[in-house]
Design an enzyme around this catalytic site. Structure first.
Site, short mmCIF file in Angstrom:
data_model
loop_
_atom_site.label_atom_id
_atom_site.label_comp_id
_atom_site.label_asym_id
_atom_site.label_seq_id
_atom_site.Cartn_x
_atom_site.Cartn_y
_atom_site.Cartn_z
N LYS A 114 0.84 -1.20 0.00
CA LYS A 114 0.00 0.00 0.00
C LYS A 114 0.87 1.25 0.00
CE LYS A 114 -4.36 -1.84 1.17
NZ LYS A 114 -4.64 -2.99 2.05
N LYS A 196 -3.97 -10.99 -6.66
CA LYS A 196 -5.09 -11.69 -6.02
C LYS A 196 -6.41 -11.01 -6.33
CE LYS A 196 -5.52 -9.56 -1.52
NZ LYS A 196 -5.52 -9.54 -0.11
N LYS A 199 -11.39 -7.20 -3.17
CA LYS A 199 -12.59 -6.37 -3.17
C LYS A 199 -12.27 -4.89 -3.16
CE LYS A 199 -13.76 -7.71 1.61
NZ LYS A 199 -12.56 -7.67 2.31
P1 TYM Z 1 -9.98 -9.55 4.29
O1 TYM Z 1 -11.26 -8.87 4.59
O2 TYM Z 1 -9.03 -8.88 3.37
O3 TYM Z 1 -10.25 -10.99 3.77
C1 TYM Z 1 -11.11 -11.88 4.47
C2 TYM Z 1 -10.66 -13.31 4.28
O4 TYM Z 1 -10.68 -13.64 2.89
C3 TYM Z 1 -9.41 -14.14 2.51
N1 TYM Z 1 -9.14 -13.71 1.11
C4 TYM Z 1 -8.85 -14.55 0.11
N2 TYM Z 1 -8.72 -15.88 0.08
C5 TYM Z 1 -8.43 -16.45 -1.13
N3 TYM Z 1 -8.26 -15.73 -2.26
C6 TYM Z 1 -8.38 -14.39 -2.27
N4 TYM Z 1 -8.24 -13.71 -3.41
C7 TYM Z 1 -8.69 -13.73 -1.03
N5 TYM Z 1 -8.89 -12.44 -0.69
C8 TYM Z 1 -9.16 -12.45 0.63
C9 TYM Z 1 -8.42 -13.52 3.49
O5 TYM Z 1 -7.22 -14.24 3.57
C10 TYM Z 1 -9.22 -13.55 4.77
O6 TYM Z 1 -9.16 -14.82 5.38
N6 TYM Z 1 -7.14 -8.62 8.28
C11 TYM Z 1 -8.22 -9.46 7.78
C12 TYM Z 1 -9.48 -9.39 8.64
C13 TYM Z 1 -9.23 -9.65 10.07
C14 TYM Z 1 -9.00 -10.93 10.67
C15 TYM Z 1 -8.81 -10.66 12.05
C16 TYM Z 1 -8.97 -12.22 10.17
C17 TYM Z 1 -9.16 -8.71 11.05
N7 TYM Z 1 -8.92 -9.32 12.24
C18 TYM Z 1 -8.59 -11.71 12.95
C19 TYM Z 1 -8.73 -13.27 11.08
C20 TYM Z 1 -8.54 -12.98 12.45
C21 TYM Z 1 -8.57 -9.01 6.38
O7 TYM Z 1 -8.33 -7.89 6.01
O8 TYM Z 1 -9.23 -9.91 5.65
#
Ligand code: TYM
Length: 332
Positions: A114, A196, A199
C-alpha cells in the site's frame, strides 16, 4: 473452551476469493470441528483504516453479516458480532501496539504494497492494523484462525506477540495456529492472474466476482477470464496461471482434484471448461444469494448480532481486565 475465530473486512461486497478462501472454509470447519465454538466477526474497525463512505460502510456491514449466515454457518454454534461493538478490541489493540516494534510492522507486505501504491494515503491505523488483528485473535484465546494465504504474515506476528507477552508477564494467551484453506487460499484476479482477487479494486472490475453480482454477470466474468493460447486444461501455475486459477475455483467448489479435472476435459477446449465452470459457480453463489435475500431484512439477523455482541463482550472484557492487571495498569 476451544475457539476458532476469524473475521472479514466490510470494505465492499465480499468476493469469490473471500468466499473460497474464508467463508466456505468456515462452514466446512464448523461441520468438521464439532467440539469447537466459532467466533466470526465483521472487522469494521479495520475497514476504516482506508477512507469509507459511512452509508456504504453501514450497508456493507449488514450485507456481510447476512452473507456469513447465508453461506451456511450454523447459528447455534456461532458467535457472530461486529468488532466495533465490542470495545475491548480497541483497548487490546492499544496493548498490542505497545508490544509491537516499528520494524516488525514495517515488514508487513500488505502495508509495504500500500505504501508503494499510495505513499501519502497510508494512515497511521493502516500501519498498526496487524496489532489490532493480533488483539482480535488473542482476546478470545482462539486456538485456530482460518484465513486465506494473504493473512499468513499477520498470523505469524500474532503468534510472536502472544509469545512475547507470555514470556514477559507469565502465561496469558493461547498461541493461535493458522488454518489455511486447502484449495482456494489464494484466488487470483480473472483478468490479471498475477494479482489476487481483491474487493478493494474497482467494483466494475471484470476480474473480480462479487457474491452479490447478478448470476448472468458472474457467468460472463468467468467466460471472459484470461487464459493462454495452448487451449489445454492443465494445472501449471507458472506457465498457465489463468487456467490454473480457474481450475482452483472448479476444484474448491466440486472437490474434484486437478488431475480429475484434467481427465474430464481431455481433448476439450477452454470453451467447454469455462461454460461448465460458469454454471458451477453460478449455482453455488445462487444458493447463497437465495438465503441472503431471506436474511438481509430479517429481525433475526439483528437478534443474532445482539447475542453475539453480548457473548463476545463478556469474554473480551474479562480478558482485557486480566491483561490490565498483569500489566499493572488500572485497578483490576
Ligand atoms: P480480508 O477482509 O481482506 O479478507 C477476508 C478473508 O478472505 C481471505 N481472502 C482470500 N482468500 C483467497 N483468495 C483471495 N483472493 C482472497 N482475498 C481475501 C483472506 O485471507 C481472509 O481470510 N485482516 C483481515 C481481517 C481480520 C481478521 C482478524 C482475520 C481482522 N482481524 C482476525 C482473522 C482474524 C482481512 O483484512 O481480511
Amino acid at each position: 473452551m476451544n475457539i476458532v475465530l476469524s473475521g472479514v473486512k466490510p470494505t465492499g461486497i465480499p468476493t469469490l476469493g473471500n468466499y473460497l478462501g474464508a467463508l466456505k472454509n468456515f462452514v466446512k470447519l464448523q461441520n468438521e470441528m464439532t467440539d469447537y465454538e466459532f467466533f466470526i466477526f465483521i472487522a469494521d474497525l479495520h475497514a476504516i483504516t482506508i477512507p469509507q463512505d459511512p452509508k456504504e460502510l453501514r450497508a456493507n456491514i449488514r450485507n456481510l453479516a447476512a452473507l456469513y449466515l447465508a453461506c451456511g454457518l450454523n447459528k447455534e454454534r456461532l458467535t457472530l458480532f461486529i468488532q466495533s461493538e465490542v470495545s475491548a478490541h480497541i483497548e487490546m489493540g492499544n496493548v498490542m501496539q505497545s508490544l509491537s516494534y516499528m520494524g516488525e510492522l514495517e515488514r508487513m507486505t500488505q502495508f509495504k504494497d500500500k505504501m508503494i501504491k499510495n505513499p501519502n494515503g497510508v494512515t497511521a491505523a493502516l500501519f498498526t492494523y496487524p496489532a489490532l488483528m493480533a488483539a482480535d485473535i488473542l482476546l478470545y484465546d482462539a486456538k485456530f484462525v482460518p484465513v486465506g494465504d494473504d493473512q499468513k504474515q499477520h498470523l505469524e506476528l500474532t503468534r510472536d506477540l502472544a509469545n512475547r507477552f507470555n514470556n514477559r508477564f507469565g502465561d496469558t494467551f493461547q498461541v493461535p495456529e493458522i488454518l489455511l484453506t486447502k484449495v482456494g487460499a489464494r484466488i487470483k484476479d480473472l483478468q490479471d492472474p498475477s494479482k489476487k482477487m481483491s474487493k478493494s479494486d474497482d467494483s466494475q472490475s471484470k476480474g473480480c466476482i462479487y457474491l452479490l453480482d447478478p448470476l448472468n454477470v458472474i457467468k460472463k466474468k468467468i467466460k471472459s477470464a484470461v487464459t493462454d493460447s495452448e487451449a489445454i486444461v492443465r494445472y501449471d501455475v507458472e506457465n498457465k496461471p489463468g487456467i490454473s486459477n480457474l481450475m482452483t475455483i472448479y476444484s474448491a467448489i466440486t472437490n474434484l482434484s486437478f488431475s480429475e479435472i484434467e481427465k474430464k476435459y481431455e481433448g476439450k477446449g477452454y470453451g467447454d471448461f469455462k461454460g461448465d465452470l460458469a454454471e458451477i459457480v453460478a449455482e453455488e453463489i445462487g444458493k447463497v444469494q437465495e438465503k441472503y435475500n431471506q436474511i438481509i431484512n430479517s429481525k433475526e439477523l439483528d437478534e443474532i448480532l445482539n447475542q453475539g455482541r453480548e457473548r463476545a463482550t463478556q469474554i473480551a472484557t474479562r480478558k482485557i481486565h486480566k491483561i490490565y492487571h498483569k500489566l499493572g495498569i488500572g485497578r483490576f
